[in-house]
Every structure is written in structure tokens, then in C-alpha cells.
Design a protein around this motif. Structure first.
Motif, PDB file in Angstrom:
ATOM      1  N   TRP A   1      11.219   6.191  -7.366  1.00  0.00           N
ATOM      2  CA  TRP A   1      10.101   5.725  -8.181  1.00  0.00           C
ATOM      3  C   TRP A   1       9.964   4.150  -8.380  1.00  0.00           C
ATOM      4  O   TRP A   1       9.123   3.619  -8.545  1.00  0.00           O
ATOM      5  N   PHE A   2      11.289   3.765  -8.661  1.00  0.00           N
ATOM      6  CA  PHE A   2      11.486   2.116  -8.926  1.00  0.00           C
ATOM      7  C   PHE A   2      10.787   1.498  -7.573  1.00  0.00           C
ATOM      8  O   PHE A   2      10.315   0.541  -7.644  1.00  0.00           O
ATOM      9  N   VAL A   3      11.076   2.076  -6.427  1.00  0.00           N
ATOM     10  CA  VAL A   3      11.001   1.123  -5.107  1.00  0.00           C
ATOM     11  C   VAL A   3       9.481   1.368  -5.004  1.00  0.00           C
ATOM     12  O   VAL A   3       8.603   0.495  -4.600  1.00  0.00           O
ATOM     13  N   LEU A   4       8.708   2.574  -5.286  1.00  0.00           N
ATOM     14  CA  LEU A   4       7.343   2.730  -5.129  1.00  0.00           C
ATOM     15  C   LEU A   4       6.791   1.715  -6.479  1.00  0.00           C
ATOM     16  O   LEU A   4       5.765   1.457  -5.606  1.00  0.00           O
TER      17      LEU A   4
ATOM     18  N   ARG B   1       9.702   6.069   4.514  1.00  0.00           N
ATOM     19  CA  ARG B   1       8.686   5.196   5.157  1.00  0.00           C
ATOM     20  C   ARG B   1       7.301   5.844   4.369  1.00  0.00           C
ATOM     21  O   ARG B   1       6.328   5.209   4.484  1.00  0.00           O
ATOM     22  N   GLU B   2       7.355   7.150   3.690  1.00  0.00           N
ATOM     23  CA  GLU B   2       6.127   7.474   3.080  1.00  0.00           C
ATOM     24  C   GLU B   2       5.985   6.857   2.141  1.00  0.00           C
ATOM     25  O   GLU B   2       4.714   6.712   1.448  1.00  0.00           O
ATOM     26  N   LEU B   3       6.831   6.047   1.374  1.00  0.00           N
ATOM     27  CA  LEU B   3       6.614   5.058   0.022  1.00  0.00           C
ATOM     28  C   LEU B   3       5.545   3.921   0.514  1.00  0.00           C
ATOM     29  O   LEU B   3       4.954   3.677  -0.185  1.00  0.00           O
ATOM     30  N   PHE B   4       5.767   3.535   1.729  1.00  0.00           N
ATOM     31  CA  PHE B   4       4.680   2.599   2.096  1.00  0.00           C
ATOM     32  C   PHE B   4       3.091   3.071   2.028  1.00  0.00           C
ATOM     33  O   PHE B   4       2.353   2.241   1.451  1.00  0.00           O
ATOM     34  N   VAL B   5       3.038   4.076   2.493  1.00  0.00           N
ATOM     35  CA  VAL B   5       1.741   4.750   2.466  1.00  0.00           C
ATOM     36  C   VAL B   5       1.392   5.099   1.007  1.00  0.00           C
ATOM     37  O   VAL B   5       0.134   4.745   0.535  1.00  0.00           O
ATOM     38  N   LEU B   6       2.279   5.659   0.408  1.00  0.00           N
ATOM     39  CA  LEU B   6       2.174   5.912  -0.839  1.00  0.00           C
ATOM     40  C   LEU B   6       1.646   4.777  -2.011  1.00  0.00           C
ATOM     41  O   LEU B   6       0.832   5.023  -2.744  1.00  0.00           O
ATOM     42  N   SER B   7       2.243   3.705  -1.703  1.00  0.00           N
ATOM     43  CA  SER B   7       1.950   2.603  -2.508  1.00  0.00           C
ATOM     44  C   SER B   7       0.553   2.145  -2.368  1.00  0.00           C
ATOM     45  O   SER B   7      -0.190   1.648  -2.921  1.00  0.00           O
ATOM     46  N   ARG B   8       0.020   2.249  -1.138  1.00  0.00           N
ATOM     47  CA  ARG B   8      -1.520   2.173  -0.563  1.00  0.00           C
ATOM     48  C   ARG B   8      -2.441   2.800  -1.353  1.00  0.00           C
ATOM     49  O   ARG B   8      -3.267   2.533  -2.050  1.00  0.00           O
ATOM     50  N   VAL B   9      -2.070   3.972  -1.591  1.00  0.00           N
ATOM     51  CA  VAL B   9      -2.781   4.963  -2.178  1.00  0.00           C
ATOM     52  C   VAL B   9      -2.916   4.729  -3.832  1.00  0.00           C
ATOM     53  O   VAL B   9      -3.967   4.706  -4.338  1.00  0.00           O
TER      54      VAL B   9
END
Length: 253
Positions: free
Chosen positions: A7-10, A97-105
């Protein structure tokens, strides 16, 4: 990676996306409040004589559709290129890698929440009462968020393997905009078109929120049930596609 680190990275990635989005904007984050209000005012002025007489609380009716569709469109379109845009980080780091997508969302979702501020002012102008049906607001927003995340995972992988995906998806979003009953009533269209709209998951979420917030009514269980099915189904499909091909991403970028 622990859940706390995850969660911190996200959160850090999301903050980076927000700073990037507003870095060259004079109004900055305030633009997320001003822009939807300007769009609503423009549409109401242009279409009030056509639609306003047939739709109760037309500005609020339009505002709900606009905000929710823009969130979906922005989140999925920005997620389309996120793996390519973060190529260096994907290669150099071991971050999921899914964190990068989730951050855009989540960035698009923050913009959506900011857009809800002027929407609340519109509701106040109509003196719309707060009813017990407001409990559905977090439910439908969560369902839309889950559904959008699933689509975002899928399209981010699609873009890596098909570079024409950007143009194809942009045209798809343009067409989809006319099939969510954003500025017209679903009762005004032919039966065949109405069937398409009613089976459009984005419209389902718009309809539920309209019923709860604008008209203070409980949405039919059929719409809620279908919204749950679409959200869960699309998220599972999206994450499966992402996990299936994520190891091939670096070689393709």
C-alpha cells in the motif's frame, strides 16, 4: 512484499501520477472541480430546450453520467500505456507490475472524487434530500472501481502486444460515450438500442447512482446484481490476463 509495503508503494506511485498530471496546470488540482462544472453548464445550455423538459433535475442527471463515464474512460485510457511509460522502472525494480496500473486507476478515482464536490453543489441547488438510499453510494463506487481496474489490467497488456490498441480503444471509448444515456433518457431510444444500453456495465453503475442520489430511490435489485457480476467477472478476467502475460511484458516493451 508485505501488505503495508504494498500500500505504501501504491500510494507513492499514485502521488507521482497526480503530481505529473497537474505539474503544468495553472489551476492545478482545482481543475478537477472546475472542468466537470464547465462541461455540465455547457451541455445544459446547449440541450436544455431539447432534453430538460423530459428529464427531472437534468443538470444533476447529466452530471452523474459525465463524472462516472469520465472516470472509467480516463482510468482505462491512461492505464493503456502505463507499462510502456514505466518501462525503466519495470526493468530496474522488482515492484509488482500491477501496482503501476492500479496507480493510474486510483489517480483517475481521486479526480472523480474531486469532481463530486461541484456535483454536491448542484444537488444542493435542487435541495435534494439525503435519503437512506445513500448507503448505496460507496457500494456502487466500489463496484465501478473494481470493474474499471479489471478492464485496465486487460488493456494495459493489450497495448504491449498490439500497438494499434491505442487508436482502437480511443475510438471505442468515443462510441461508448453515446451508449451510457449520459445526456438523454433511455426511454427515448428504440428497443434494440435500449437493450444494448441496459447491458452496458458502465450504464448500470450510472443508473444505480442516479436512482440513489439524484432521485432518492432504491435501485432495482436486478441492476445491483448485474453490477456485482460485471465487477467481479471483469476483475477476475483482467487480473488473469495480466498475470498470464506480465512476464512477457519486458521483452515486448
Amino acid at each position: 512484499m508485505s501488505i503495508r509495503q504494498y500500500w505504501f508503494v501504491l500510494w507513492e506511485l499514485t502521488k507521482r501520477e497526480l503530481k505529473r498530471k497537474y505539474a503544468r496546470s495553472f489551476l492545478g488540482i482545482l481543475w478537477s472541480c472546475v472542468y466537470p462544472l464547465m462541461r455540465m453548464a455547457l451541455v445544459v445550455v446547449l440541450f436544455s430546450t431539447i432534453f430538460n423538459k423530459g428529464i427531472d433535475k437534468y443538470p444533476a442527471y447529466y452530471f452523474v453520467g459525465f463524472l462516472m463515464f469520465e472516470f472509467f474512460a480516463t482510468a482505462t485510457q491512461t492505464s493503456l500505456t502505463t507499462l510502456k511509460d514505466n518501462r525503466n522502472l519495470l526493468i530496474k525494480s522488482k515492484l509488482p507490475r500491477e501496482l503501476f496500473v492500479l496507480s493510474r486507476v486510483l489517480t483517475a478515482f481521486v479526480n472523480f472524487l474531486l469532481g463530486c464536490i461541484p456535483f454536491a453543489l448542484v444537488l444542493a441547488c435542487y435541495r435534494t434530500p439525503i435519503t437512506i438510499n445513500y448507503y448505496m453510494i460507496p457500494v456502487v463506487l466500489l463496484l465501478l472501481l473494481i470493474f474499471t481496474t479489471g478492464v485496465s489490467y486487460a488493456v494495459s497488456i493489450w497495448f504491449v502486444f498490439q500497438r494499434d490498441a491505442g487508436n482502437i480503444y480511443s475510438n471505442f471509448i468515443f462510441i461508448l460515450r453515446f451508449f451510457v444515456a449520459m445526456f438523454y433518457s433511455i426511454d427515448w431510444v428504440a428497443a434494440g438500442v435500449r437493450w444494448v444500453i441496459e447491458h452496458n456495465p458502465v450504464y448500470l453503475y450510472i443508473y444505480i447512482l442516479r436512482q440513489c442520489v439524484v432521485y432518492g430511490q432504491r435501485p432495482e435489485w436486478m441492476y445491483v446484481r448485474n453490477g456485482i457480476i460485471w465487477a467481479a467477472g471483469m476483475f477476475v478476467v483482467g487480473i488473469l490476463i495480466f498475470k498470464r502475460y506480465e512476464n512477457d511484458v519486458v521483452e515486448r516493451l
